[in-house]
Structure formats: structure tokens, C-alpha cells
Design a protein around this motif. Structure first.
Motif, short mmCIF file in Angstrom:
data_model
loop_
_atom_site.label_atom_id
_atom_site.label_comp_id
_atom_site.label_asym_id
_atom_site.label_seq_id
_atom_site.Cartn_x
_atom_site.Cartn_y
_atom_site.Cartn_z
N MET A 1 0.84 -1.21 0.00
CA MET A 1 0.00 0.00 0.00
C MET A 1 0.87 1.25 0.00
SD MET A 1 -2.85 1.14 2.81
CE MET A 1 -3.72 2.70 2.65
N ARG A 2 0.42 2.26 -0.72
CA ARG A 2 1.14 3.52 -0.79
C ARG A 2 0.59 4.52 0.22
NH1 ARG A 2 1.16 5.58 -6.84
NH2 ARG A 2 2.36 7.23 -5.81
N LEU A 3 1.42 5.46 0.58
CA LEU A 3 0.97 6.53 1.46
C LEU A 3 0.00 7.45 0.74
CD1 LEU A 3 1.28 8.15 4.14
CD2 LEU A 3 3.17 9.37 3.03
N LEU A 4 0.27 7.71 -0.53
CA LEU A 4 -0.48 8.73 -1.26
C LEU A 4 -1.60 8.11 -2.09
CD1 LEU A 4 -0.76 11.70 -2.01
CD2 LEU A 4 0.86 11.32 -3.88
N ASN A 5 -2.82 8.26 -1.60
CA ASN A 5 -4.00 7.91 -2.38
C ASN A 5 -4.13 8.92 -3.52
OD1 ASN A 5 -6.85 8.00 -3.21
ND2 ASN A 5 -7.22 6.62 -1.48
N PRO A 6 -4.38 8.47 -4.75
CA PRO A 6 -4.47 9.42 -5.87
C PRO A 6 -5.51 10.52 -5.67
CG PRO A 6 -4.38 7.16 -6.69
CD PRO A 6 -4.53 7.07 -5.20
N ALA A 7 -6.50 10.28 -4.81
CA ALA A 7 -7.54 11.29 -4.59
C ALA A 7 -7.15 12.32 -3.53
CB ALA A 7 -8.85 10.62 -4.19
N ALA A 8 -6.06 12.10 -2.82
CA ALA A 8 -5.66 13.00 -1.74
C ALA A 8 -5.28 14.37 -2.31
CB ALA A 8 -4.49 12.41 -0.97
N ARG A 9 -5.58 15.42 -1.54
CA ARG A 9 -5.22 16.75 -1.97
C ARG A 9 -4.83 17.60 -0.78
NH1 ARG A 9 -10.18 14.58 -1.18
NH2 ARG A 9 -11.81 16.07 -0.70
N ILE A 10 -3.88 18.49 -1.05
CA ILE A 10 -3.41 19.45 -0.06
C ILE A 10 -3.87 20.83 -0.51
CG2 ILE A 10 -1.39 20.47 1.05
CD1 ILE A 10 -1.87 17.58 1.85
N ILE A 11 -4.47 21.57 0.41
CA ILE A 11 -4.98 22.90 0.09
C ILE A 11 -4.09 23.94 0.76
CG2 ILE A 11 -6.94 24.47 0.24
CD1 ILE A 11 -8.73 21.96 0.46
N ASP A 12 -3.53 24.82 -0.02
CA ASP A 12 -2.69 25.90 0.51
C ASP A 12 -3.60 27.04 0.95
OD1 ASP A 12 -0.93 27.95 1.02
OD2 ASP A 12 0.34 27.56 -0.71
N ALA A 13 -3.72 27.23 2.26
CA ALA A 13 -4.63 28.24 2.78
C ALA A 13 -4.25 29.64 2.32
CB ALA A 13 -4.67 28.19 4.31
N ALA A 14 -2.97 29.88 2.08
CA ALA A 14 -2.52 31.22 1.70
C ALA A 14 -2.95 31.60 0.30
CB ALA A 14 -1.00 31.30 1.82
N THR A 15 -3.02 30.62 -0.60
CA THR A 15 -3.32 30.92 -2.01
C THR A 15 -4.62 30.31 -2.49
OG1 THR A 15 -2.15 28.96 -2.84
CG2 THR A 15 -0.84 30.96 -2.47
N GLY A 16 -5.13 29.32 -1.76
CA GLY A 16 -6.31 28.60 -2.21
C GLY A 16 -6.02 27.50 -3.19
N ALA A 17 -4.75 27.31 -3.54
CA ALA A 17 -4.38 26.28 -4.52
C ALA A 17 -4.65 24.89 -3.95
CB ALA A 17 -2.91 26.42 -4.89
N VAL A 18 -5.21 24.02 -4.79
CA VAL A 18 -5.42 22.62 -4.44
C VAL A 18 -4.32 21.82 -5.12
CG1 VAL A 18 -6.98 20.66 -4.53
CG2 VAL A 18 -7.90 22.98 -4.24
N VAL A 19 -3.46 21.19 -4.32
CA VAL A 19 -2.26 20.55 -4.83
C VAL A 19 -2.40 19.04 -4.76
CG1 VAL A 19 0.25 20.37 -4.59
CG2 VAL A 19 -0.91 22.53 -4.05
N THR A 20 -2.20 18.39 -5.88
CA THR A 20 -2.24 16.92 -5.93
C THR A 20 -0.92 16.33 -6.40
OG1 THR A 20 -3.19 16.98 -8.15
CG2 THR A 20 -4.73 16.85 -6.30
#
Length: 449
Positions: A1-20
Motif C-alpha cells: 500500500m502507498r501513502l499517497l492515495n491518488p484522490a488526496a489533496r493538499i490545500i494551501d490556505a494562503a493561495t487557495g491552490a489545491v495541490v495533488t
């Protein structure tokens, strides 16, 4: 099993960017094999460096970016990392060259890290003995899966970075949401920051993980669960939360169809050991719950026997796939394999009830003596009506407390314990010193004795 699920996303609160796109192999261009030190501020780039190292099979030590330069250099000297990434002093350490905002080791270490080694975490935040906990990929993923199951985390959940990622609890929040394909908002201001609560509402944060000192902050901030409609899960670990606050926040969350989960963990268990189901908190006051899925608890009594019988107090033992490989004090230790075989001797005193729920009764080493009487320092802290921390002195107990009448508090404590008042010294303080992980810095208090 991998740590990173393809659906996971990180949201940068400073810019609003959704990073995958969190796997960025170019981060390690020019870096020789070996352990990497990552000074990890609360940023999207730090998360990407961590995820990339994990997915590429590169062992990584997650370090406080606020480490004093001399402490960082001591860690480097002891553990000989292949590279050091993150915020760095201007001059590279001896034997290292600057390369792309990193320090890269000019010669290889004498020993290669063990192939099972994935993450290293310091045992005492940014202070104290530079000893690292060695965690395997299997341990980290097993614990993440257990917590996803215990808390019911789904891809619809959104967490926020209320804890630093180099702290095991903060790392665990990150890991669980990556594994579950959920979202995590990266916001570096903390509970008192100007942008934190607006980010909770803007990105519809559904869960918030905090340590006890942060629950005290919520009280001071007059936290209103109804004011944040999406926030319906609170979790607590990182030390004992006062019973009155457990009840208060349980009631607050229940009133809005939310949940409070009380948990118990140690860095050595990657890091969570137990979870008290929110729907059983009312009937199990004071418990930290049963073992997480896949784990098993028992109690070792004073005569060395091990039991799961209810109401027998002894040292808490835990067995599970999330137990560390062992400790590391030098670079040579990084080559070691599994020293523990899935058994963690916690150093905590506790007992189980008939349902296998754990109740903690203190630390084995958290004792002091007054006139020859052995006192549990954790019990003393529980007796006090104000935020306080107790340390052992010479045939006395020293209590640091946020109080206005230390003499009266000392006399009341002595009266309750039926000991002479001269065995207790109460020193008033405005606030208790805390480690970066939010726990009380007992080392700093002991230095003040």
C-alpha cells in the motif's frame, strides 16, 4: 500500500491552490543514497518533500525548523545524513556542500540505513537528548489504516494543520488523510493566527486534531462549535486532557451532532495506540479507549506477570504492527533492523476494564518522594484546580502553577495528601513552558528547581 492515495489533496490556505502533484523526484536530484534530514515548516513544499521521500523509499527525519543551529549540527554530526533540506543557516555543516537550497554530504556514510527504515522522529521535540525513533513503512501505513478505520475518515473529510508535521501526532493527521484520499488544509498560523478560523470556514474543515494545551486555548477563545457548520469532529491526543474539558467538549460536539475522540499515543507507535469511540465517551469517563484496530493491550504487574484481567494496575504493554523498529543515537543505529518485534513497553501505568478499555494512572518515572512517601506526580497535577506541572525536588515536590495564592494552594495539596505542607513548594507562573508538540516541557521546569 502507498501513502499517497491518488484522490488526496493538499490545500494551501494562503493561495487557495489545491495541490495533488506531491511526488516530485527532482527534489532529490544530486542527493546521494542515505537518510535525508527535512526541517519541516508547515508548508505545501515540505509536505511534498516528505511524500516524495516516502514514495521513493528514502528514509527521512522530520525535524523542527526552529531547531537551534548548534542542535541541528549535533544531529548532523551524530547521524551523518546524505542531505539536509528545508530552512538552513548560511554556512553548510562541515563535510557538506550547498546544492539547490540543501546541504549535501560530500562523502558517503560508513553504513547504509536499513531497507525497512522510512521515518525518523525526535523523541523530545526541539530540546533534550537527540535520540530518534526509527519507524518502518509498514508501521506508519498500518497505523494510518487503523486510524482511518477507527475515526471513519473518508475522501470527503477535510483536516487542517493545527499541529506541526514534525510532531508525531501532526504527521499522523497528514498520513491518515493522504491514505484515505481526503484533504488537508496547510495553514501555518495556528489557533491564534489571523487566518486559521477563516480557513476552517472557507475550506469547510470537518475535523480538528489538538493537544490538551490547545483545548485550553479554545476555552479562552470561547470556541463555539455551532459557528463552524462543517467542523464536526474533534480529536485529542498528546497528553491527558482534564476530565472537565473532556466533558465540556463532548457536550459541545454532541449538541451539534458532532464527535469528540479521546486518544492515547506515543511516537514509538507511529504514533496512536488507542481510540475511545465518541459514542462511548459518556459511559467510559477517564478512559482512552481500546487498542486501535490491529493492536493489543495488556498490563505487566509488579511481579513481571502479564495480564488482561480488569482493574489490575501495572505497566501498559502494546503489541501491533505499528510499533517502532527501535531508537537511534548514532548513524550506526540507522542500519539496525527490528529491535522490538512489535512489542512496545510504554512506561505508563494503567489498567483495563472488563471491555478492554484502557485507563492511564501515570508514568512509571513520574514520581517524587516527600518524607519517604512515594507520590505520583501526574496524580498531583490532577488534584490541582488550575493548570500546573509537578516535578520532583530533594525530598519535596515543586509545583509550577498559574495561581494567585501559591501558599494556600500548597497547604491545600498537603492537606489532601495528609503530608506536612513543607514537603510542597508552589511557584506561581503565568504559563507553563511547552515543547513544540504542545506538551509540558518538564526538562525546562526541572532546570528551574
Amino acid at each position: 500500500m502507498r501513502l499517497l492515495n491518488p484522490a488526496a489533496r493538499i490545500i494551501d490556505a494562503a493561495t487557495g491552490a489545491v495541490v495533488t502533484d506531491l511526488v516530485r523526484p527532482e527534489i532529490f536530484d544530486g542527493v546521494p543514497p542515505g537518510v535525508v534530514f527535512l526541517r519541516m515548516p508547515t508548508t505545501v513544499d515540505s509536505v511534498a518533500a516528505y511524500v516524495t521521500a516516502f514514495e521513493l523509499g528514502r528514509p527521512v527525519a522530520l525535524l523542527d525548523p526552529g531547531l537551534a543551529d548548534e542542535t541541528l549540527l549535533e544531529f548532523i554530526d551524530r547521524f551523518e545524513p546524505a542531505a539536509v533540506l528545508g530552512p538552513l543557516p548560511d554556512e553548510p555543516a562541515k563535510g557538506y556542500a550547498a546544492l539547490n537550497q540543501a546541504w549535501v554530504r560530500e562523502t558517503g556514510p560508513d553504513t547504509a540505513p536499513h531497507p525497512d527504515l522510512a521515518v525518523l522522529l525526535a523523541t523530545s521535540g526541539s530540546t533534550g537528548d537527540p535520540k530518534l525513533v526509527r519507524l518502518s513503512r509498514r508501521a506508519l501505513l498500518a497505523n494510518a489504516e487503523s486510524i482511518v478505520e477507527a475515526l471513519g475518515i473518508t475522501g470527503a473529510d477535510v483536516a487542517i494543520s493545527a499541529l506541526p508535521f514534525y510532531y508525531s501526532y501532526g504527521m499522523s493527521v497528514l498520513n491518515t488523510h493522504l491514505v484515505a484520499g481526503a484533504a488537508l488544509v496547510v495553514e501555518d498560523g495556528g489557533l491564534l493566527g489571523r487566518g486559521f478560523w477563516p480557513a476552517i470556514d472557507r475550506y469547510r474543515v470537518s475535523s480538528l486534531a489538538l493537544v490538551p494545551s490547545q483545548y485550553d486555548m479554545l476555552v479562552r477563545l470561547r470556541f463555539d462549535s455551532a459557528a463552524h457548520p462543517a467542523l464536526r469532529t474533534l480529536t485529542q491526543a498528546g497528553g491527558r486532557l482534564r476530565p472537565e474539558l473532556v466533558r465540556e467538549f463532548h457536550d459541545r460536539m454532541t449538541a451539534v451532532d458532532g464527535r469528540l475522540f479521546v486518544m492515547y499515543g506515543q511516537t514509538e507507535a507511529a504514533p496512536r495506540l488507542t481510540t475511545l469511540p465518541a459514542d462511548r465517551l459518556g459511559e467510559k469517563p477517564g478512559s482512552v479507549g481500546p487498542a486501535v484496530p490491529g493492536g493489543r493491550l495488556s498490563i505487566r504487574l509488579g511481579d513481571g506477570t502479564e495480564t488482561t484481567e480488569p482493574n489490575l494496575v501495572g505497566e501498559v504493554l502494546y503489541r501491533g504492527p505499528n510499533v517502532m523498529l527501535g531508537y537511534a543515537e548514532t548513524a550506526a543505529d540507522l542500519a539496525r533492523g527490528d529491535d522490538h518485534g512489535g512489542l512496545l513497553v510504554t512506561g505508563d501505568l494503567g489498567h483495563l476494564d472488563a471491555d478492554g478499555y484502557l485507563y492511564l494512572d501515570g508514568r512509571l518515572k513520574r514520581f517524587g518522594k516527600v518524607f519517604g512517601v512515594r507520590l505520583n506526580l501526574d496524580d498531583i497535577e490532577r488534584l490541582l484546580p488550575v493548570p500546573a506541572a509537578a516535578v520532583a525536588g530533594d525530598d519535596r515536590v515543586i509545583v509550577f502553577a498559574n495561581c494567585t495564592n501559591p501558599v494556600e494552594l500548597g497547604h491545600k495539596l498537603a492537606e489532601h495528601l495528609k503530608l506536612h505542607w513543607s514537603g510542597f513548594e508552589v511557584r506561581p507562573v503565568e504559563g507553563l513552558p511547552l515543547l513544540p508538540n504542545g506538551k509540558i516541557d518538564y526538562r525546562a521546569l526541572e532546570a528551574m528547581r
